[in-house]
Design an enzyme around this catalytic site. Structure first.
Site, PDB file in Angstrom:
ATOM      1  N   HIS A  12       0.955  -1.013  -0.221  1.00 36.01           N
ATOM      2  CA  HIS A  12       0.018   0.092   0.106  1.00 36.01           C
ATOM      3  C   HIS A  12       0.890   1.142   0.012  1.00 36.01           C
ATOM      4  O   HIS A  12       1.420   1.767   0.830  1.00 36.01           O
ATOM      5  CB  HIS A  12      -0.826  -0.107   1.358  1.00 36.01           C
ATOM      6  CG  HIS A  12      -1.986   1.124   1.162  1.00 36.01           C
ATOM      7  ND1 HIS A  12      -3.008   0.946   2.028  1.00 36.01           N
ATOM      8  CD2 HIS A  12      -1.862   2.178   0.601  1.00 36.01           C
ATOM      9  CE1 HIS A  12      -3.771   2.053   1.962  1.00 36.01           C
ATOM     10  NE2 HIS A  12      -3.157   2.814   1.100  1.00 36.01           N
ATOM     11  N   HIS A  14       1.447   4.903  -2.467  1.00 37.05           N
ATOM     12  CA  HIS A  14       0.975   5.742  -3.743  1.00 37.05           C
ATOM     13  C   HIS A  14       2.299   6.267  -4.095  1.00 37.05           C
ATOM     14  O   HIS A  14       3.085   7.046  -3.325  1.00 37.05           O
ATOM     15  CB  HIS A  14      -0.060   6.680  -3.195  1.00 37.05           C
ATOM     16  CG  HIS A  14      -1.290   6.129  -2.715  1.00 37.05           C
ATOM     17  ND1 HIS A  14      -2.299   5.954  -3.375  1.00 37.05           N
ATOM     18  CD2 HIS A  14      -1.615   5.716  -1.429  1.00 37.05           C
ATOM     19  CE1 HIS A  14      -3.063   5.561  -2.753  1.00 37.05           C
ATOM     20  NE2 HIS A  14      -2.969   5.170  -1.396  1.00 37.05           N
ATOM     21  N   HIS A 192      -9.403   0.889  -1.572  1.00 36.54           N
ATOM     22  CA  HIS A 192      -9.312   1.414  -0.021  1.00 36.54           C
ATOM     23  C   HIS A 192     -10.804   1.495   0.373  1.00 36.54           C
ATOM     24  O   HIS A 192     -11.589   1.715  -0.430  1.00 36.54           O
ATOM     25  CB  HIS A 192      -8.880   3.019  -0.272  1.00 36.54           C
ATOM     26  CG  HIS A 192      -7.603   3.320  -0.743  1.00 36.54           C
ATOM     27  ND1 HIS A 192      -6.866   2.736  -1.619  1.00 36.54           N
ATOM     28  CD2 HIS A 192      -6.578   4.035   0.065  1.00 36.54           C
ATOM     29  CE1 HIS A 192      -5.494   3.121  -1.496  1.00 36.54           C
ATOM     30  NE2 HIS A 192      -5.268   4.087  -0.369  1.00 36.54           N
ATOM     31  N   GLU A 195     -11.219   3.516   5.879  1.00 33.05           N
ATOM     32  CA  GLU A 195     -10.174   4.482   5.942  1.00 33.05           C
ATOM     33  C   GLU A 195     -10.838   5.475   6.972  1.00 33.05           C
ATOM     34  O   GLU A 195     -10.530   5.658   8.059  1.00 33.05           O
ATOM     35  CB  GLU A 195      -9.457   4.922   4.925  1.00 33.05           C
ATOM     36  CG  GLU A 195      -8.332   6.022   5.369  1.00 33.05           C
ATOM     37  CD  GLU A 195      -7.681   6.592   4.182  1.00 33.05           C
ATOM     38  OE1 GLU A 195      -8.172   6.625   3.134  1.00 33.05           O
ATOM     39  OE2 GLU A 195      -6.811   7.311   4.290  1.00 33.05           O
ATOM     40  N   ASP A 273       1.802   3.931   2.854  1.00 35.95           N
ATOM     41  CA  ASP A 273       0.645   4.742   2.174  1.00 35.95           C
ATOM     42  C   ASP A 273       1.250   5.936   1.330  1.00 35.95           C
ATOM     43  O   ASP A 273       1.609   6.000   0.231  1.00 35.95           O
ATOM     44  CB  ASP A 273      -0.195   5.307   3.279  1.00 35.95           C
ATOM     45  CG  ASP A 273      -1.587   5.704   2.540  1.00 35.95           C
ATOM     46  OD1 ASP A 273      -1.883   5.594   1.688  1.00 35.95           O
ATOM     47  OD2 ASP A 273      -2.455   6.270   3.394  1.00 35.95           O
ATOM     48  N   ASP A 274       1.535   7.122   2.099  1.00 35.66           N
ATOM     49  CA  ASP A 274       2.346   8.406   1.473  1.00 35.66           C
ATOM     50  C   ASP A 274       3.348   8.990   2.277  1.00 35.66           C
ATOM     51  O   ASP A 274       3.266   9.797   2.891  1.00 35.66           O
ATOM     52  CB  ASP A 274       1.230   9.271   1.332  1.00 35.66           C
ATOM     53  CG  ASP A 274      -0.119   9.063   0.250  1.00 35.66           C
ATOM     54  OD1 ASP A 274       0.099   8.871  -0.723  1.00 35.66           O
ATOM     55  OD2 ASP A 274      -1.117   8.700   1.290  1.00 35.66           O
TER      56      ASP A 274
HETATM   57  N1  ADE Z   1      -4.584   8.522  -2.103  1.00 32.19           N
HETATM   58  C1  ADE Z   1      -3.268   8.848  -1.673  1.00 32.19           C
HETATM   59  N2  ADE Z   1      -3.354   8.129  -0.548  1.00 32.19           N
HETATM   60  C2  ADE Z   1      -4.530   7.981  -0.137  1.00 32.19           C
HETATM   61  C3  ADE Z   1      -5.287   7.604   1.180  1.00 32.19           C
HETATM   62  N3  ADE Z   1      -4.604   7.454   2.152  1.00 32.19           N
HETATM   63  N4  ADE Z   1      -6.445   7.393   1.019  1.00 32.19           N
HETATM   64  C4  ADE Z   1      -7.389   7.591  -0.067  1.00 32.19           C
HETATM   65  N5  ADE Z   1      -6.530   8.063  -1.000  1.00 32.19           N
HETATM   66  C5  ADE Z   1      -5.341   8.199  -1.156  1.00 32.19           C
HETATM   67 ZN    ZN Z   2      -3.742   4.732   0.457  1.00 32.43          ZN
END
Ligand code: ADE
Ligand code: ZN
Length: 330
Positions: A12, A14, A192, A195, A273-274
């Site tokens: 996971h 991005h 996703h 969340e 994630d990011d």
């Molecule tokens: N795009 C990038 N990170 C995300 C996240 N945590 N949830 C939904 N969309 C995303």
């Molecule tokens: Zn994500």
């Protein structure tokens, strides 16, 4: 135990979420694009989010600096170098082509740059993996179908499709046609869900989209029937504790349900994630989450094992990765 050195998969991530502020400015400079921020420090000061949407607004604005195939190659390779340092042996990477097409890019350039980065990392670091094309929920179901049509000629270069961006107000069921078509094309399907949204979004992803993995799935524990289903069907959850704290889905790392998920026998995995936005890459997510929750060595190894089991790697590659993990913990 050297946690960073343990062989693991990241499921996971991005790729646009690895865009560090320094790289935003370097790319904007290279591409002659003017940015709304004076410098790196001013941009970094905005990394203080109140929820998912407040992050997404900055995420989409920052990625306007990405304009060429080379940009995607550089971005991809920078991530894979960091992943390698954190013991990642297999990476399944999300990307958001709808955003890049809006910025004037060709799909082929986005995909080509990222594929080349994965090819180079395979040779340089021995990392396997693939690309998962995400549909942006807030662009709607028709746009998802159009995106899939554009991607169809390149389907052999994709591992699967995903669903991301704004969750609440865009229930999973809306995207069933695009996911059905992706399934017909032989693509893996993930989404996703849970969340910020309630367990119904997770049920929707499972029932209407045929999702094989749930990204986040944080709120699944609110629904006992759902937990039983996830356990019985061995459906993986790709948890991202740093993300959940930074986007205020949970108050702090110690409140993350990852340990409960493991104790209940759920196929939970740990991911970043990011990472450019949320305070660290996979190694940092591991070390800080393990410390905050007091995970024992067996649970740490279980997380690595789960990440390999939950991946879409071939049975042969999975066997190789399991053997590497076993050797590392001996
Ligand atoms: N795009 C990038 N990170 C995300 C996240 N945590 N949830 C939904 N969309 C995303
Ligand atoms: Zn994500």
């Amino acid at each position: 135990m050297d946690i960073r050195a343990l062989p693991k998969a990241e499921l996971h991530l991005h790729i646009e979420g690895t865009l560090e502020p320094e790289l935003v400015f370097a790319l904007a400079n290279r591409n002659n694009i003017s940015l709304p921020w004076a410098n790196v420090e001013e941009l970094r000061e905005l990394y203080n989010f109140s929820n998912l949407q407040s992050f997404l607004d900055l995420y989409y604005q920052s990625m306007t600096a990405l304009r060429t195939r080379d940009d995607f190659f550089d971005l991809g390779l920078a991530y894979l170098a960091r992943a390698h340092a954190d013991g990642v042996r297999h990476a399944e990477i999300f990307f958001d082509p709808q955003a890049h097409l809006e910025n004037g890019l060709e799909f082929e350039d986005v995909l080509g740059g990222l594929s080349d980065a994965l090819g180079q990392a395979q040779g340089q670091y021995g990392i396997s993996g693939g690309l998962i094309m995400c549909f942006l929920r807030d662009k709607g179901p028709q746009a998802a179908l159009q995106m899939l049509e554009i991607a169809e000629p390149y389907v052999g270069h994709l591992l699967g499709v995903g669903l991301d961006s704004t969750e609440i107000g865009y229930p999973s069921e809306l995207y069933s046609q695009a996911f059905d078509r992706a399934g017909e094309l032989g693509l893996h399907r993930v989404a996703h869900a849970g969340e910020e949204g309630p367990p119904e979004y997770v049920w929707g992803a499972l029932r209407a989209l045929g999702a094989e993995r749930i990204d986040h799935g944080l709120r699944s524990l609110e629904d006992e029937e759902l937990v039983a289903h996830l356990i019985a069907q061995r459906i993986p959850l790709t948890c991202c504790p740093f993300s959940n704290v930074r986007l205020k889905a949970i108050a702090d790392l110690a409140k993350h349900p990852l340990q409960v998920m493991l104790e209940r026998g759920m196929l939970a995995t740990l991911n970043s994630d990011d990472p450019a936005y949320f305070g660290g890459y996979l190694g940092d997510n591991f070390t800080h989450t393990i410390a905050a929750l007091g995970l024992n060595d067996a649970q740490v190894v279980q997380l690595c094992h789960n990440s390999i089991a939950a991946s879409f790697a071939s049975p042969e590659r999975k066997a190789e990765l399991f053997a590497l993990l076993a050797a590392a913990v001996e």
